[in-house]
Design a protein around this motif. Structure first.
Motif, PDB file in Angstrom:
ATOM      1  N   CYS A 101      36.212  41.437  39.046  1.00 16.28           N
ATOM      2  CA  CYS A 101      36.434  40.057  39.468  1.00 16.28           C
ATOM      3  C   CYS A 101      37.605  40.068  40.453  1.00 16.28           C
ATOM      4  CB  CYS A 101      36.739  39.180  38.257  1.00 16.28           C
ATOM      5  SG  CYS A 101      38.264  39.664  37.420  1.00 16.28           S
ATOM      6  N   CYS A 124      40.341  35.567  34.872  1.00 13.85           N
ATOM      7  CA  CYS A 124      39.261  34.955  35.658  1.00 13.85           C
ATOM      8  C   CYS A 124      38.391  34.043  34.805  1.00 13.85           C
ATOM      9  CB  CYS A 124      38.405  36.032  36.319  1.00 13.85           C
ATOM     10  SG  CYS A 124      37.233  36.835  35.207  1.00 13.85           S
ATOM     11  N   HIS A 131      34.109  44.230  34.586  1.00 13.00           N
ATOM     12  CA  HIS A 131      33.393  43.458  33.568  1.00 13.00           C
ATOM     13  C   HIS A 131      31.987  44.031  33.383  1.00 13.00           C
ATOM     14  CE1 HIS A 131      36.224  40.114  33.105  1.00 13.00           C
ATOM     15  NE2 HIS A 131      36.429  40.148  34.410  1.00 13.00           N
ATOM     16  N   MET A 165      40.587  39.595  40.004  1.00 12.66           N
ATOM     17  CA  MET A 165      41.802  40.217  39.458  1.00 12.66           C
ATOM     18  C   MET A 165      41.862  41.706  39.797  1.00 12.66           C
ATOM     19  SD  MET A 165      43.212  37.726  37.958  1.00 12.66           S
ATOM     20  CE  MET A 165      42.415  36.234  38.531  1.00 12.66           C
ATOM     21  N   CYS A 223      40.164  37.855  30.235  1.00 13.40           N
ATOM     22  CA  CYS A 223      40.601  38.111  31.605  1.00 13.40           C
ATOM     23  C   CYS A 223      41.010  36.774  32.218  1.00 13.40           C
ATOM     24  CB  CYS A 223      39.441  38.723  32.382  1.00 13.40           C
ATOM     25  SG  CYS A 223      39.839  39.060  34.111  1.00 13.40           S
TER      26      CYS A 223
HETATM   27 ZN   LIG Z   1      37.980  39.010  35.275  1.00 13.09          ZN
END
Ligand SMILES: [Zn+2]
Length: 306
Positions: A228, A292, A235, A230, A290
């Motif tokens: 993502c 996100c 993931h 980050m 996370c």
């Molecule tokens: Zn993430």
């Protein structure tokens, strides 16, 4: 690291006859699926076994349900072939949409495919991952630094899918590096090999683009995991992929968060289903939230056992 829901899914696939092929017949002769202890008695599937088996030994897919038969790069020795069924293609698209969305790729993008392996499974998956979000593609099938620069000069490519070493090949020559930096490319989607943080930084500086790490394997497809915004771990969807992390010596599960060998089991009616596939990848998993907001856990590559 396999939960009860995943175990039940594997058991259902077994009952539906998805493992009824030569490759798994012996391994599953006394198989039970009640708990992880039962499951962990199923012998591992090994790369050598894949190499030594025929493509039809590894599938229970009838011809009418085959979507395609694709080869891995086979840079050394014989190419390996894999049956992909129609459902594999749909799930690949679903996963591609998740990870392309995370990387901010959509129908307004033009994807550049720098796949040095022609029509191998990686080249196909790279193409499908763009079409899954409605983006167009242009291929550069012989991605030498000169050809990459020519492609960038001719087409307004905004995102590139390739291997880290191919993206890095433009760095050496200052003119190539300058052309990459001045191009319309805003994202690099890299897979097929380890991406270190040092190389990521170099690539981001040279290309003046965001670099995302994606994970795939010919035995499954790509991407099956991705970063993502980050850029802190990849993931992966636990509804499609169960990962055991095992101590390479004792072959017992390590504590969550610790590093061990990734052993993959796929959780749908796959053309070539993976059941306890010993990968030689050393990874760790983080299932804490996370920033996100994605509910998917993250995996981190730590090296290889070989
Ligand atoms: Zn993430």
């Amino acid at each position: 690291m396999i939960n009860q829901e995943q175990l039940q899914r594997i058991h259902s696939l077994y009952q539906e006859g998805r493992f009824q092929c030569n490759f798994y017949r012996k391994k599953l002769a006394d198989a039970r699926f009640k708990n992880y202890e039962d499951f962990s008695r199923i012998p591992f599937s090994r790369k050598e076994e894949v190499r030594e088996s025929s493509v039809y030994d590894r599938t229970a897919t009838p011809t009418e349900n085959i979507f395609g038969i694709y080869s891995s790069s086979g840079t050394t020795g014989e190419k390996k072939y894999y049956v992909y069924n129609r459902h594999d293609k749909k799930i690949q698209e679903e996963c591609a949409r998740i990870f392309m969305n995370m990387a901010g790729i959509d129908e307004k993008d033009l994807g550049g495919i720098l796949s040095p392996i022609g029509t191998g499974v990686m080249g196909h998956c790279m193409t499908w991952q763009f079409s899954a979000v409605g983006a167009g593609v242009v291929h550069c099938p012989e991605p030498s630094p000169e050809n990459i620069v020519k492609t960038l000069d001719k087409f307004p490519v905004t995102a590139i899918a390739t291997l880290p070493q191919v993206a890095a090949s433009v760095i050496e020559n200052p003119e190539h590096a300058k052309a990459a930096g001045n191009s319309t490319v805003k994202s690099l989607l890299l897979g097929g090999d380890h991406l270190s943080e040092t190389v990521r930084k170099q690539l981001e500086n040279t290309w003046e683009a965001d670099v995302y790490n994606l994970f795939g394997m010919s035995e499954i497809f790509g991407p099956i995991a991705g970063e993502c915004a980050m850029k802190n771990g990849l993931h992966f969807p636990t509804r499609y992929l169960a990962i055991e992390i095992l101590d390479p010596k004792t072959r017992k599960s390590v504590t969550l968060g610790e590093t061990g060998v990734a052993v993959y089991t796929t959780l749908w009616d796959k053309g070539f289903p993976l059941l306890r596939y010993w990968s030689d990848d050393l990874i760790s998993i983080d299932d804490t939230p996370c920033p996100c907001g994605s509910p998917m856990p993250r995996l981190f590559f730590r090296g290889r056992t070989e």
